[in-house]
Design an enzyme around this catalytic site. Structure first.
Site, PDB file in Angstrom:
ATOM      1  N   LYS A 116       0.844  -1.206   0.000  1.00 52.86           N
ATOM      2  CA  LYS A 116       0.000   0.000   0.000  1.00 52.86           C
ATOM      3  C   LYS A 116       0.875   1.251   0.000  1.00 52.86           C
ATOM      4  O   LYS A 116       0.593   2.226  -0.690  1.00 52.86           O
ATOM      5  CB  LYS A 116      -0.947  -0.027   1.213  1.00 52.86           C
ATOM      6  N   GLN A 122      -4.725  -1.789   9.372  1.00 50.00           N
ATOM      7  CA  GLN A 122      -4.559  -3.108   8.752  1.00 50.00           C
ATOM      8  C   GLN A 122      -5.128  -4.200   9.666  1.00 50.00           C
ATOM      9  O   GLN A 122      -4.765  -4.293  10.832  1.00 50.00           O
ATOM     10  CB  GLN A 122      -3.065  -3.363   8.478  1.00 50.00           C
ATOM     11  N   ASP A 154     -11.291   2.364   3.530  1.00 50.48           N
ATOM     12  CA  ASP A 154     -11.576   0.939   3.334  1.00 50.48           C
ATOM     13  C   ASP A 154     -13.084   0.691   3.181  1.00 50.48           C
ATOM     14  O   ASP A 154     -13.496  -0.393   2.804  1.00 50.48           O
ATOM     15  CB  ASP A 154     -11.078   0.122   4.552  1.00 50.48           C
TER      16      ASP A 154
END
Ligand code: NAP
Length: 283
Positions: A52, A96, A119
């Site tokens: 990422k 994460q 997200d």
């Protein structure tokens, strides 16, 4: 013989679009910034976070990493999220997953401001997907939609079957296909006669987490087959939920693993981060 849907190529073009827009924002004095939180030393999470960060770099997006030790307390994590929520120069926040077992993931997801939730895991954004009124789409299903779009395949009225009903893949995937006017069936581990249902699908999306589970018996001749799975085969090699060699001759389009859905997930994260920066700056 199926046409291979090249996720790398499609993701590159999404990232190029993002990069161009990020550069334009910079000219207007806006630097796009993504904060990435990682807790503990899970090796798979470390790989995802590094990828990422690399994608941010390629798109001209600033990334800030917060690598916290495995013994971080819930309060410490919530304090960091509060701080990042309050910062005007941080547009997107990503924590994460999975988190170490002693931490409450739901509490973390709920704490990230919906405006910075790139997200699209926050219940506010999940609700938006249900009613078709959203700023952010969850990255993996949104990436799948881009891949299908790249084939010019018209989903209207098509029979789509999604295998898997997780909150991050299966369920939102079904919603997006429904919004594209497909007729959608969602299957899961309790589905009776999965083969019979799957083998009627014009579009089959596998998001199961079981290496090479979907073989040719599950696939209709000429179907579009999308493999979301990221699994390991008996030799420890990366593979998908679809048994590519057996399915490919039967499908019209198919995504490989690696090089299919995986690169798209990160590209869509970049797109969401850009969107966050534009929205927060009224652009
Ligand atoms: P998950 O939360 O474990 O969900 C798996 C789903 O598959 C569940 O709904 C489960 O049904 C269903 N399932 C399991 N065994 C089944 C069976 N025998 N028959 C039918 N359905 C079955 O997994 P996930 O997070 O959705 O991820 C799925 C896969 O996609 C994994 O391989 C993951 O690594 C991969 N993934 C890839 C990306 C990417 O960027 N490419 C992103 C996210 C995930 P129940 O609900 O009944 O248990």
């Amino acid at each position: 013989m199926a046409q291979i849907i090249d996720g790398k190529a499609v993701s590159m073009s999404v990232k190029q679009r993002v990069k161009d827009e990020v550069a334009l924002l910079k000219e207007k004095g806006v630097e796009v910034c993504l904060a990435v939180i990682i807790v503990g030393d899970d090796s798979a999470s470390r790989v995802y976070v590094n990828n990422k960060k690399k994608a941010c770099e390629a798109c001209g997006i600033k990334s800030e990493e917060y690598a916290l030790p495995a013994q971080t307390t819930q309060q410490e994590l919530m304090d960091l999220i509060d701080e990042l929520n309050a910062r005007k120069d941080v547009n997107g926040i990503l924590c994460q997953l999975p988190l170490p077992k002693h931490l409450d993931e739901k509490m973390v997801i709920d704490a990230i401001s919906p405006e910075k939730d790139v997200d699209a895991f926050h219940p506010f954004n999940v609700g938006g997907i249900m009613i078709g009124d959203y700023t952010y789409l969850p990255c993996t299903p949104a990436g799948v939609m881009e891949l299908i779009k790249s084939t010019c395949y018209d989903l209207k009225g098509k029979n789509c079957v999604v295998i898997g009903r997780s909150n991050i893949v299966g369920k939102p995937m079904a919603m997006l296909l429904l919004q594209a006017d497909a007729t959608v069936t969602v299957c899961h581990s309790k589905t009776v006669d999965l083969k019979a249902i799957a083998s009627k699908a014009d579009v089959l999306v596998a998001a199961i987490g079981k290496a090479k589970f979907v073989n040719a018996d599950y696939v209709k001749e000429g179907a579009v087959v999308i493999d979301v799975g990221m699994d390991r085969d008996e030799n420890g090699k990366l593979c998908g939920d679809v048994d590519f060699d057996s399915v490919e001759p039967k499908a019209s389009f198919i995504t490989p693993v690696p090089g299919g859905v995986g690169p798209m997930t990160i590209a869509m994260l970049m797109q969401n981060t850009l969107r966050a920066a534009k929205q927060q700056n009224n652009i």
